[in-house]
Design an enzyme around this catalytic site. Structure first.
Site, PDB file in Angstrom:
ATOM      1  N   SER A 112      -0.910  83.562 151.795  1.00  0.00           N
ATOM      2  CA  SER A 112      -1.165  82.851 153.060  1.00  0.00           C
ATOM      3  C   SER A 112      -0.239  83.333 154.177  1.00  0.00           C
ATOM      4  O   SER A 112       0.925  83.669 153.932  1.00  0.00           O
ATOM      5  CB  SER A 112      -0.955  81.355 152.836  1.00  0.00           C
ATOM      6  OG  SER A 112      -0.858  80.680 154.061  1.00  0.00           O
ATOM      7  N   TYR A 155      -4.223  83.625 159.247  1.00  0.00           N
ATOM      8  CA  TYR A 155      -4.439  82.592 160.253  1.00  0.00           C
ATOM      9  C   TYR A 155      -4.016  83.224 161.568  1.00  0.00           C
ATOM     10  O   TYR A 155      -3.014  83.941 161.611  1.00  0.00           O
ATOM     11  CB  TYR A 155      -3.523  81.387 160.020  1.00  0.00           C
ATOM     12  CG  TYR A 155      -3.974  80.388 158.990  1.00  0.00           C
ATOM     13  CD1 TYR A 155      -5.284  79.918 158.951  1.00  0.00           C
ATOM     14  CD2 TYR A 155      -3.057  79.863 158.082  1.00  0.00           C
ATOM     15  CE1 TYR A 155      -5.662  78.968 158.014  1.00  0.00           C
ATOM     16  CE2 TYR A 155      -3.432  78.911 157.149  1.00  0.00           C
ATOM     17  CZ  TYR A 155      -4.730  78.474 157.119  1.00  0.00           C
ATOM     18  OH  TYR A 155      -5.106  77.534 156.205  1.00  0.00           O
ATOM     19  N   THR A 187      -9.380  83.411 157.297  1.00  0.00           N
ATOM     20  CA  THR A 187      -9.811  82.020 157.074  1.00  0.00           C
ATOM     21  C   THR A 187     -10.463  81.501 158.347  1.00  0.00           C
ATOM     22  O   THR A 187      -9.893  81.586 159.434  1.00  0.00           O
ATOM     23  CB  THR A 187      -8.611  81.143 156.652  1.00  0.00           C
ATOM     24  OG1 THR A 187      -8.166  81.595 155.375  1.00  0.00           O
ATOM     25  CG2 THR A 187      -8.992  79.675 156.548  1.00  0.00           C
ATOM     26  N   LYS A 233     -13.198  83.880 154.558  1.00  0.00           N
ATOM     27  CA  LYS A 233     -12.942  82.692 153.725  1.00  0.00           C
ATOM     28  C   LYS A 233     -13.211  81.414 154.509  1.00  0.00           C
ATOM     29  O   LYS A 233     -12.620  81.195 155.569  1.00  0.00           O
ATOM     30  CB  LYS A 233     -11.485  82.679 153.235  1.00  0.00           C
ATOM     31  CG  LYS A 233     -11.125  81.436 152.426  1.00  0.00           C
ATOM     32  CD  LYS A 233      -9.722  81.491 151.884  1.00  0.00           C
ATOM     33  CE  LYS A 233      -9.412  80.279 151.019  1.00  0.00           C
ATOM     34  NZ  LYS A 233      -9.021  79.093 151.779  1.00  0.00           N
ATOM     35  N   SER A 275     -15.830  78.335 150.816  1.00  0.00           N
ATOM     36  CA  SER A 275     -14.716  77.391 150.668  1.00  0.00           C
ATOM     37  C   SER A 275     -14.827  76.316 151.733  1.00  0.00           C
ATOM     38  O   SER A 275     -15.224  76.590 152.870  1.00  0.00           O
ATOM     39  CB  SER A 275     -13.379  78.145 150.847  1.00  0.00           C
ATOM     40  OG  SER A 275     -12.292  77.240 150.785  1.00  0.00           O
ATOM     41  N   HIS A 281     -11.955  74.623 152.013  1.00  0.00           N
ATOM     42  CA  HIS A 281     -10.507  74.455 152.099  1.00  0.00           C
ATOM     43  C   HIS A 281     -10.033  73.310 151.181  1.00  0.00           C
ATOM     44  O   HIS A 281      -9.102  72.576 151.499  1.00  0.00           O
ATOM     45  CB  HIS A 281     -10.112  74.158 153.551  1.00  0.00           C
ATOM     46  CG  HIS A 281      -8.836  74.799 154.001  1.00  0.00           C
ATOM     47  ND1 HIS A 281      -8.787  75.833 154.899  1.00  0.00           N
ATOM     48  CD2 HIS A 281      -7.538  74.548 153.688  1.00  0.00           C
ATOM     49  CE1 HIS A 281      -7.522  76.168 155.129  1.00  0.00           C
ATOM     50  NE2 HIS A 281      -6.745  75.401 154.392  1.00  0.00           N
ATOM     51  N   GLY A 315      -6.898  76.596 143.848  1.00  0.00           N
ATOM     52  CA  GLY A 315      -5.917  76.136 144.821  1.00  0.00           C
ATOM     53  C   GLY A 315      -4.965  75.134 144.204  1.00  0.00           C
ATOM     54  O   GLY A 315      -3.862  75.476 143.761  1.00  0.00           O
TER      55      GLY A 315
END
Ligand SMILES: Cc1cc2nc3c(=O)[nH]c(=O)nc-3n(C[C@H](O)[C@H](O)[C@H](O)COP(=O)(O)O)c2cc1C
Length: 355
Positions: A107, A130, A156, A207, A229, A231, A285
């Site tokens: 991440s 991100y 994402t 994603k 996803s 999340h 996750g």
């Protein structure tokens, strides 16, 4: 030496080790947590149609993801703030992934740095982006990722706003209202193009895909992998459970990209359901976060080994020797047998729900 016999025991250890705030950060989801529960419910609404009297002495659970070998069809989903769950943060995840022969997604919002995680092990890994700045910021980030030697990049796309996670302590919510996060609101297909211009054909994952329409657009925009996803239910509340979306996405993608899925996957049976419906690999996750909380890198390795055994057992009991023999004829609709929540796949926990 981390020791647990079952994932249920692992969960108990994680709950004991992690602070209340971290526990809520990991487990919580947005608003009414309907999306979180639907992830589990959708998995529970599928049953197997096993075949009998086939030779299953040799089971092979390995596969490939965009040509990269995976010892099992599982990847470690990106998790922010790993340093709060395990001493060496993303390096612990990376170590466990390397040891278990699977891929991990790092991440943007975890520690240590891009370069430190890259140097931690040579195996293939993906950097999850991100956006926290303008186009030049994105270009610079991607150049850093490429220079550090990452195998692929994931963008994402479900986080234009930060989901309202009501389990979080108010002080934690405040720290998450950072101005840089607002750049996420401007992420569009142009951002995908920008990233592509910098990665020179390296694997690109989108994603956060939740519809056939966006799966088709992802392919059109050159994504190599469509990553379904929601999340983990942490962003938009009241979406479908992800596995419900899988068939329409597989149809829309039409073999032009490989499909990864996450959301509620905590058991070998869950993973095999997604594979039978056409997913290439499954992301985990919360299971990853619980394992880290229970015992860092060692805990995660033990958890992944347990998951591999479950996947192997499931294939054997379905009467197949490897993943390529699976198809949707092994799956049917069924009634769920319990109330879904983040721990409902572990009915032997000391308390029904470890709030
Ligand atoms: C504690 C936590 C932190 C997360 N951080 C990120 C992140 O930084 N980037 C991202 O793309 N997804 C993030 N996610 C979402 C996961 O990558 C994944 O989509 C989700 O957890 C899958 O659902 P599951 O937890 O039910 O397995 C996070 C999830 C959790 C539980």
């Amino acid at each position: 030496m981390v020791s647990f016999n079952t994932v249920t025991e692992m969960l108990v250890m994680a709950k004991r080790n992690l602070s209340h705030d971290e526990w809520d950060y990991i487990n919580g989801a947005a608003e009414s947590e309907t999306s979180l529960r639907r992830n589990r419910l959708a998995l529970d609404c599928l049953a197997f149609r096993p075949r009998i009297l086939r030779d299953v002495r040799n089971i092979d659970v390995s596969t490939t993801l965009l040509g990269s070998k995976l010892k099992m069809p599982v990847v470690l989903a990106p998790i922010g703030g790993l340093q709060r769950m395990t001493k060496n943060g993303a390096n612990d995840v990376d170590k466990a992934a390397a040891e278990c022969g699977i891929m991990n997604f790092i991440s943007t919002v975890t520690e240590p740095s891009i370069e430190e995680v890259a140097a931690n092990s040579p195996h293939n890994k993906v950097y999850q982006i991100y956006v926290r700045g303008d186009d030049q910021w994105v270009r610079n980030l991607v150049r850093r990722i490429m220079k550090a030697g990452y195998w692929g990049v994931a963008l994402t796309v479900d986080s234009a706003f930060y989901g309202n996670r009501e389990r979080l302590h108010p002080s934690l919510i405040a720290t998450r209202r950072v101005a840089a996060r607002d750049w996420q609101k401007g992420v569009t297909w142009d951002t995908v193009k920008l990233i592509q211009d910098e990665i020179g054909g390296k694997p690109l994952f989108i994603k956060g895909v939740m519809t056939a329409e966006d799966a088709a657009l992802s392919v059109e925009h050159g994504a190599h992998s469509v990553y379904i996803s929601n999340h983990g239910g942490r962003q938009l509340d009241h979406v479908l459970g992800n596995i419900e979306t899988l068939p329409e996405v597989i149809k829309a993608v039409d073999g032009k990209a490989e499909v990864v899925i996450d959301g509620g996957f905590v058991r070998g049976t869950d993973v095999v359901k997604a594979l039978a419906l056409g997913a290439r690999a499954v992301g985990i996750g919360r299971l990853q976060a619980w394992a880290l909380g229970a015992g860092g890198a060692e805990g995660l390795v033990a958890c992944l080994r347990a998951l591999e055994i479950e996947i192997t057992t499931t294939l054997g009991l379905l009467g197949v020797q490897n993943i390529s023999q699976l198809d949707s004829s092994y799956i049917t609709k069924a009634m769920p047998v319990r109330h879904p929540h983040e721990h409902s796949a572990f009915p032997h926990l000391p308390e029904d729900r470890m709030l």
